[in-house]
Design a protein around this motif. Structure first.
Motif, PDB file in Angstrom:
ATOM      1  N   LEU A  53      68.713 -37.632 -66.408  1.00 45.81           N
ATOM      2  CA  LEU A  53      67.327 -37.888 -65.999  1.00 45.81           C
ATOM      3  C   LEU A  53      67.295 -38.902 -64.871  1.00 45.81           C
ATOM      4  CD1 LEU A  53      65.862 -38.361 -69.597  1.00 45.81           C
ATOM      5  CD2 LEU A  53      65.694 -36.307 -68.181  1.00 45.81           C
ATOM      6  N   TRP A  54      66.142 -38.974 -64.197  1.00 46.80           N
ATOM      7  CA  TRP A  54      65.930 -39.981 -63.173  1.00 46.80           C
ATOM      8  C   TRP A  54      64.623 -40.690 -63.475  1.00 46.80           C
ATOM      9  CZ3 TRP A  54      68.678 -42.545 -59.886  1.00 46.80           C
ATOM     10  CH2 TRP A  54      68.040 -43.293 -58.904  1.00 46.80           C
ATOM     11  N   PHE A  55      64.633 -42.023 -63.476  1.00 41.97           N
ATOM     12  CA  PHE A  55      63.452 -42.836 -63.721  1.00 41.97           C
ATOM     13  C   PHE A  55      63.052 -43.472 -62.405  1.00 41.97           C
ATOM     14  CE2 PHE A  55      65.948 -42.560 -67.526  1.00 41.97           C
ATOM     15  CZ  PHE A  55      65.019 -42.326 -68.516  1.00 41.97           C
ATOM     16  N   SER A  56      61.795 -43.272 -61.987  1.00 39.00           N
ATOM     17  CA  SER A  56      61.407 -43.775 -60.681  1.00 39.00           C
ATOM     18  C   SER A  56      59.914 -44.080 -60.626  1.00 39.00           C
ATOM     19  CB  SER A  56      61.749 -42.746 -59.605  1.00 39.00           C
ATOM     20  OG  SER A  56      61.315 -43.181 -58.341  1.00 39.00           O
ATOM     21  N   ALA A  57      59.578 -45.101 -59.859  1.00 38.19           N
ATOM     22  CA  ALA A  57      58.174 -45.443 -59.595  1.00 38.19           C
ATOM     23  C   ALA A  57      57.694 -44.760 -58.323  1.00 38.19           C
ATOM     24  CB  ALA A  57      58.029 -46.957 -59.461  1.00 38.19           C
ATOM     25  N   ASP A  58      58.620 -44.256 -57.530  1.00 42.23           N
ATOM     26  CA  ASP A  58      58.257 -43.702 -56.235  1.00 42.23           C
ATOM     27  C   ASP A  58      58.184 -42.178 -56.241  1.00 42.23           C
ATOM     28  OD1 ASP A  58      58.221 -46.291 -55.128  1.00 42.23           O
ATOM     29  OD2 ASP A  58      60.399 -46.221 -54.934  1.00 42.23           O
ATOM     30  N   SER A  59      59.311 -41.547 -56.367  1.00 40.40           N
ATOM     31  CA  SER A  59      59.339 -40.089 -56.304  1.00 40.40           C
ATOM     32  C   SER A  59      60.611 -39.574 -56.956  1.00 40.40           C
ATOM     33  CB  SER A  59      59.283 -39.626 -54.850  1.00 40.40           C
ATOM     34  OG  SER A  59      60.420 -40.098 -54.157  1.00 40.40           O
ATOM     35  N   ALA A  60      60.666 -38.279 -57.103  1.00 40.25           N
ATOM     36  CA  ALA A  60      61.860 -37.669 -57.684  1.00 40.25           C
ATOM     37  C   ALA A  60      63.020 -37.769 -56.710  1.00 40.25           C
ATOM     38  CB  ALA A  60      61.586 -36.210 -58.016  1.00 40.25           C
ATOM     39  N   ILE A  61      64.163 -38.088 -57.232  1.00 39.48           N
ATOM     40  CA  ILE A  61      65.364 -38.149 -56.412  1.00 39.48           C
ATOM     41  C   ILE A  61      66.430 -37.320 -57.105  1.00 39.48           C
ATOM     42  CG2 ILE A  61      67.165 -39.626 -55.479  1.00 39.48           C
ATOM     43  CD1 ILE A  61      65.088 -41.891 -55.447  1.00 39.48           C
ATOM     44  N   CYS A  62      66.834 -36.241 -56.457  1.00 44.50           N
ATOM     45  CA  CYS A  62      67.897 -35.402 -56.977  1.00 44.50           C
ATOM     46  C   CYS A  62      69.188 -35.809 -56.299  1.00 44.50           C
ATOM     47  CB  CYS A  62      67.606 -33.925 -56.693  1.00 44.50           C
ATOM     48  SG  CYS A  62      66.109 -33.345 -57.485  1.00 44.50           S
ATOM     49  N   ASP A  63      70.146 -36.209 -57.074  1.00 46.83           N
ATOM     50  CA  ASP A  63      71.416 -36.671 -56.524  1.00 46.83           C
ATOM     51  C   ASP A  63      72.344 -35.475 -56.328  1.00 46.83           C
ATOM     52  OD1 ASP A  63      73.709 -37.942 -55.777  1.00 46.83           O
ATOM     53  OD2 ASP A  63      73.671 -39.405 -57.418  1.00 46.83           O
ATOM     54  N   THR A  64      72.297 -34.888 -55.147  1.00 47.36           N
ATOM     55  CA  THR A  64      73.110 -33.703 -54.863  1.00 47.36           C
ATOM     56  C   THR A  64      74.589 -34.025 -54.690  1.00 47.36           C
ATOM     57  OG1 THR A  64      72.602 -33.906 -52.523  1.00 47.36           O
ATOM     58  CG2 THR A  64      71.203 -32.435 -53.824  1.00 47.36           C
ATOM     59  N   SER A  65      74.934 -35.299 -54.605  1.00 44.46           N
ATOM     60  CA  SER A  65      76.337 -35.667 -54.447  1.00 44.46           C
ATOM     61  C   SER A  65      77.074 -35.732 -55.786  1.00 44.46           C
ATOM     62  CB  SER A  65      76.456 -37.019 -53.734  1.00 44.46           C
ATOM     63  OG  SER A  65      75.951 -38.053 -54.575  1.00 44.46           O
ATOM     64  N   VAL A  66      76.335 -35.724 -56.895  1.00 47.05           N
ATOM     65  CA  VAL A  66      76.946 -35.814 -58.219  1.00 47.05           C
ATOM     66  C   VAL A  66      77.710 -34.537 -58.526  1.00 47.05           C
ATOM     67  CG1 VAL A  66      76.465 -35.973 -60.689  1.00 47.05           C
ATOM     68  CG2 VAL A  66      75.181 -37.365 -59.092  1.00 47.05           C
ATOM     69  N   SER A  67      78.927 -34.695 -58.993  1.00 48.72           N
ATOM     70  CA  SER A  67      79.740 -33.551 -59.383  1.00 48.72           C
ATOM     71  C   SER A  67      79.525 -33.293 -60.874  1.00 48.72           C
ATOM     72  CB  SER A  67      81.214 -33.839 -59.095  1.00 48.72           C
ATOM     73  OG  SER A  67      82.001 -32.760 -59.510  1.00 48.72           O
ATOM     74  N   ILE A  68      78.861 -32.182 -61.187  1.00 48.29           N
ATOM     75  CA  ILE A  68      78.571 -31.830 -62.575  1.00 48.29           C
ATOM     76  C   ILE A  68      79.713 -30.942 -63.079  1.00 48.29           C
ATOM     77  CG2 ILE A  68      76.880 -30.758 -64.128  1.00 48.29           C
ATOM     78  CD1 ILE A  68      75.805 -33.216 -62.568  1.00 48.29           C
ATOM     79  N   PRO A  69      80.274 -31.241 -64.262  1.00 53.67           N
ATOM     80  CA  PRO A  69      81.370 -30.412 -64.782  1.00 53.67           C
ATOM     81  C   PRO A  69      80.980 -28.932 -64.850  1.00 53.67           C
ATOM     82  CG  PRO A  69      81.042 -32.359 -66.142  1.00 53.67           C
ATOM     83  CD  PRO A  69      79.908 -32.317 -65.169  1.00 53.67           C
ATOM     84  N   THR A  70      81.910 -28.061 -64.509  1.00 55.69           N
ATOM     85  CA  THR A  70      81.667 -26.612 -64.488  1.00 55.69           C
ATOM     86  C   THR A  70      81.131 -26.111 -65.815  1.00 55.69           C
ATOM     87  OG1 THR A  70      83.464 -26.348 -62.903  1.00 55.69           O
ATOM     88  CG2 THR A  70      82.739 -24.372 -64.056  1.00 55.69           C
ATOM     89  N   ILE A  71      81.625 -26.639 -66.903  1.00 57.36           N
ATOM     90  CA  ILE A  71      81.225 -26.160 -68.227  1.00 57.36           C
ATOM     91  C   ILE A  71      79.786 -26.557 -68.579  1.00 57.36           C
ATOM     92  CG2 ILE A  71      82.044 -28.159 -69.527  1.00 57.36           C
ATOM     93  CD1 ILE A  71      83.149 -26.079 -71.578  1.00 57.36           C
TER      94      ILE A  71
END
Length: 151
Positions: A53-71
Motif C-alpha cells: 500500500l501507499w499512504f499519502s496526503a498528496d496523491s497516489a504514487i506508484c513505485d514502478t521501480s520496485v521489483s515484485i517477485p514473479t510468483i
C-alpha cells in the motif's frame, strides 16, 4: 503492454494534522480478451502488516521501480468468461495420474485406480475423472474441472 490501475480509499485518516489517504497500484497485463494478471506495484509496508500500500496526503504514487517477485501475481477474469479465459497448460505440466483423497481423520478415500487427474485430454483444463467411485469435491471445483488461466 502493462497499464497501471490506481485504487484510492474514500475514507481518510488524520496523522500529524495531515489528511492521509491509502492507495494501491495494480500493474495490469492482459492475458486474453477476458482476463488480466496484476501485481501490486508498491513496496511492502511494515507498519501496515507488510501489505503493498501507499499512504499519502498528496496523491497516489506508484513505485514502478520496485521489483515484485514473479510468483506474487493475481488474476482477474471477467464474470462468466472462465472458459474463454483458459489457456493451454505448459508442456512441462501435462500429465495424467491416479489420486487418493485423505479425509481429516486420515482415512483414505477415492483410492481406486480409476480415480484419475488428467491434463492431457483437454490441455486447457485439469479434470478429475470417475466420480462414480469418488464423490469428494477436489480442488475447489464443483464441476470437477479447473482451467489454467495464466502461466
Amino acid at each position: 503492454m502493462p497499464s497501471m490501475f490506481i485504487l484510492s480509499s474514500t475514507n481518510s485518516i488524520t496523522y500529524s494534522s495531515s489528511t492521509i489517504y491509502i492507495y494501491t497500484c495494480m500493474k495490469l497485463t492482459q492475458i486474453t480478451t477476458n482476463s488480466y494478471s496484476y501485481k501490486l506495484q508498491q513496496v511492502q509496508q511494515p507498519n501496515a502488516g507488510y501489505e503493498r500500500l501507499w499512504f499519502s496526503a498528496d496523491s497516489a504514487i506508484c513505485d514502478t521501480s520496485v521489483s515484485i517477485p514473479t510468483i506474487e501475481f493475481h488474476v482477474l477474469v471477467k464474470q462468466g468468461m472462465a472458459d474463454s479465459a483458459a489457456i493451454t497448460f505448459p508442456d512441462k505440466l501435462l500429465f495424467s495420474a491416479d489420486y487418493k483423497y485423505m479425509t481429516s481423520t486420515g482415512a483414505e478415500d477415492c483410492d481406486t485406480t480409476s480415480d484419475t487427474m488428467d491434463m492431457c485430454t483437454d490441455k486447457t483444463a485439469l479434470s478429475f475423472n470417475n466420480y462414480t467411485n469418488c464423490k469428494q469435491e477436489i480442488a475447489y471445483s464443483a464441476d470437477f474441472l479447473s482451467n489454467v488461466i495464466s502461466n
